[in-house]
Design an enzyme around this catalytic site. Sequence first.
Site, short mmCIF file in Angstrom:
data_model
loop_
_atom_site.label_atom_id
_atom_site.label_comp_id
_atom_site.label_asym_id
_atom_site.label_seq_id
_atom_site.Cartn_x
_atom_site.Cartn_y
_atom_site.Cartn_z
N GLU A 81 29.82 -62.58 21.43
CA GLU A 81 30.46 -62.74 23.45
C GLU A 81 30.45 -61.33 23.89
OE1 GLU A 81 34.16 -64.82 23.88
OE2 GLU A 81 34.56 -64.47 21.87
N CYS A 113 33.95 -66.97 21.01
CA CYS A 113 34.25 -66.90 19.42
C CYS A 113 33.87 -67.99 18.30
CB CYS A 113 35.60 -67.30 19.42
SG CYS A 113 36.78 -66.35 20.63
N HIS A 239 41.06 -70.04 13.71
CA HIS A 239 40.80 -68.81 14.96
C HIS A 239 42.15 -68.25 15.03
CE1 HIS A 239 39.32 -66.75 17.80
NE2 HIS A 239 39.92 -67.23 18.75
N LYS A 248 50.85 -73.31 16.34
CA LYS A 248 50.17 -74.24 17.25
C LYS A 248 49.26 -74.94 16.55
CE LYS A 248 50.93 -71.68 21.45
NZ LYS A 248 52.75 -72.69 22.18
N SER A 315 35.91 -71.15 23.12
CA SER A 315 36.09 -71.60 24.13
C SER A 315 34.38 -71.43 25.04
CB SER A 315 36.80 -70.45 25.10
OG SER A 315 37.58 -70.10 24.98
N1 CAA Z 1 61.75 -63.28 23.16
C1 CAA Z 1 60.79 -64.33 21.81
N2 CAA Z 1 59.08 -65.36 22.33
C2 CAA Z 1 59.51 -65.32 23.59
C3 CAA Z 1 59.95 -64.34 24.74
C4 CAA Z 1 61.07 -63.37 23.44
N3 CAA Z 1 61.91 -63.14 24.79
N4 CAA Z 1 59.59 -64.20 26.06
C5 CAA Z 1 58.56 -65.12 25.64
N5 CAA Z 1 58.31 -65.72 24.16
C6 CAA Z 1 57.41 -66.94 23.47
C7 CAA Z 1 57.40 -68.23 24.68
O1 CAA Z 1 58.10 -68.80 23.94
C8 CAA Z 1 55.13 -68.29 24.16
O2 CAA Z 1 55.64 -68.98 22.83
P1 CAA Z 1 55.10 -70.63 22.86
O3 CAA Z 1 54.05 -70.19 22.79
O4 CAA Z 1 55.53 -71.24 21.48
O5 CAA Z 1 55.96 -71.43 24.26
C9 CAA Z 1 55.63 -67.11 23.37
O6 CAA Z 1 56.08 -66.48 23.80
C10 CAA Z 1 54.30 -66.58 25.21
O7 CAA Z 1 55.06 -66.81 25.81
P2 CAA Z 1 54.32 -67.22 27.35
O8 CAA Z 1 53.78 -68.74 27.64
O9 CAA Z 1 55.27 -66.89 28.57
O10 CAA Z 1 53.21 -65.95 27.36
P3 CAA Z 1 51.88 -65.53 29.23
O11 CAA Z 1 52.10 -66.99 30.13
O12 CAA Z 1 52.23 -64.58 28.98
O13 CAA Z 1 50.78 -66.07 28.40
C11 CAA Z 1 48.65 -66.45 26.72
C12 CAA Z 1 50.29 -66.11 26.31
C13 CAA Z 1 48.14 -67.53 27.64
C14 CAA Z 1 48.59 -66.69 25.24
C15 CAA Z 1 48.37 -65.03 27.56
O14 CAA Z 1 48.53 -63.51 26.83
C16 CAA Z 1 46.77 -65.23 27.25
O15 CAA Z 1 46.06 -65.88 28.07
N6 CAA Z 1 45.82 -65.35 26.57
C17 CAA Z 1 43.98 -64.52 26.14
C18 CAA Z 1 43.25 -66.17 25.92
C19 CAA Z 1 44.27 -66.98 24.52
O16 CAA Z 1 43.98 -66.05 23.52
N7 CAA Z 1 43.85 -68.42 23.92
C20 CAA Z 1 44.19 -68.74 23.68
C21 CAA Z 1 43.14 -70.19 23.19
S1 CAA Z 1 41.29 -69.58 23.71
C22 CAA Z 1 41.24 -69.14 22.60
O17 CAA Z 1 41.14 -69.51 21.21
C23 CAA Z 1 39.09 -68.63 22.14
C24 CAA Z 1 40.10 -66.92 21.93
O18 CAA Z 1 39.74 -66.25 21.31
C25 CAA Z 1 40.34 -66.18 23.73
#
Ligand code: CAA
Length: 394
Positions: A81, A113, A239, A248, A315
């Site tokens: 991609e 992906c 993945h 999850k 995605s």
């Molecule tokens: N200590 C331990 N854990 C902590 C913490 C701390 N101090 N602070 C936060 N966390 C945890 C949160 O509780 C959360 O865990 P859960 O999901 O179990 O609740 C985790 O850390 C992440 O925290 P947030 O959700 O607040 O993080 P964020 O808002 O910054 O975003 C994300 C996380 C959405 C994955 C972001 O990194 C993102 O957008 N990534 C790109 C998209 C992605 O990877 N999507 C995955 C599905 S799509 C896919 O798989 C296709 C692909 O390859 C892209």
Amino acid sequence: MRTGIDGLGLAVPSLCIDLETLAKARGVAPAKYLDGLGTWRMGIAPVDEDTVTLAARAGNMALESTGTREDEIGLLIVGTETAVDHSKPVASFVQGLLGIGRNCRVFETKHACYGGTAGLMMALDWIRSGSARGKKALVVCSDIARYGLKTAGEPTQGAGAVALVVSENPRLVELDPSQSGQYAIDVHDFWRPLYSKDAHVDGHYSVQCYLDALSGAYRHFQQLVPGVRASDCAALAYHVPYGKMARKAHRQVRAMDGDENPDASFDVQVGASLVLPAQVGNIYTGSLYLALASLLATSVKNLDGQQLGLFSYGSGSCAEYFVGTVVPGAQERVHALGLQAMLDRRRVLSFDEYEQVMKAREELDVRPIEQAVADDFRFLGVDAHRRTYVSPEA
Ligand code: CAA
């Protein structure tokens, strides 16, 4: 007919950054990235490495590790991609760099992906249909995952390629493409417009889309192959955009099997598949196959003859849940590839170096040709709109 993955190759860029370093520089608690996301290091490609060079290196390793000659390949597919051209496929560059014979189908597949899995399934069907006439397929998954600096996606970047030799009588994992459930739905969770180098993502929605697609694909699998449950598999590989996503996913699948305590089986069924991804980050199309390589390379369980559950998600979206059987001796073969040692050879960047490399990559498509030591597959630059590469000198 027995078909599946006969051998594999991995390529990672020569640079990486510790997520602890990134977290501190961004004013984030390191535990959020290390524990919250489950990744502690991610690969960063310097300017002379791109989707093509990574694909060529992984492909070369897959051919060498299986003793496959270039003229034995009748189908060459690169799933990506992060292609380098709107028309010329990455696969054509790879064909040239590896010296793959001319009587061969060569093309690129795209579905975020999922593009590599699409290629793998196509290769299995090609062999089982008889069209291969004894030839093998080389399926390469290669990507550079890049989000904007300072975005939520930044700690979920990465880069790398996994190449799979697909054949009759495979020596790693036996796969039957009819033992597979699919799920596809038009969603806008993650995308990269043609004018953008950075991916755009609706982060939390993308997590939900992944889980919905997993449920859909697993439900379809159970309709097609009743009685074969994820709970009964010796191991599962998902993945892995980041390690926590696999947790999850595992909770979701085991809950569908009626398990009220899915976390209890996580380390045993999934842990080994995350050892290498946690040090590489997201490699998009290759992510599931890096997880599979990690499982075979690091599992302390004897998996000979055991069933694996595999989940691919792209995605947009398209997903597939399928099963495979580990061929006796596969773990020794993958262990002998020295994948952990390959990761250990990377140079760890400081934060300033990381930002410099990311900035330099923005100019990649107009980079003037530079002479380079031909010690590996390298991107030299662009001349008259033509990308130019060099192969390692024999
Ligand atoms: N200590 C331990 N854990 C902590 C913490 C701390 N101090 N602070 C936060 N966390 C945890 C949160 O509780 C959360 O865990 P859960 O999901 O179990 O609740 C985790 O850390 C992440 O925290 P947030 O959700 O607040 O993080 P964020 O808002 O910054 O975003 C994300 C996380 C959405 C994955 C972001 O990194 C993102 O957008 N990534 C790109 C998209 C992605 O990877 N999507 C995955 C599905 S799509 C896919 O798989 C296709 C692909 O390859 C892209």
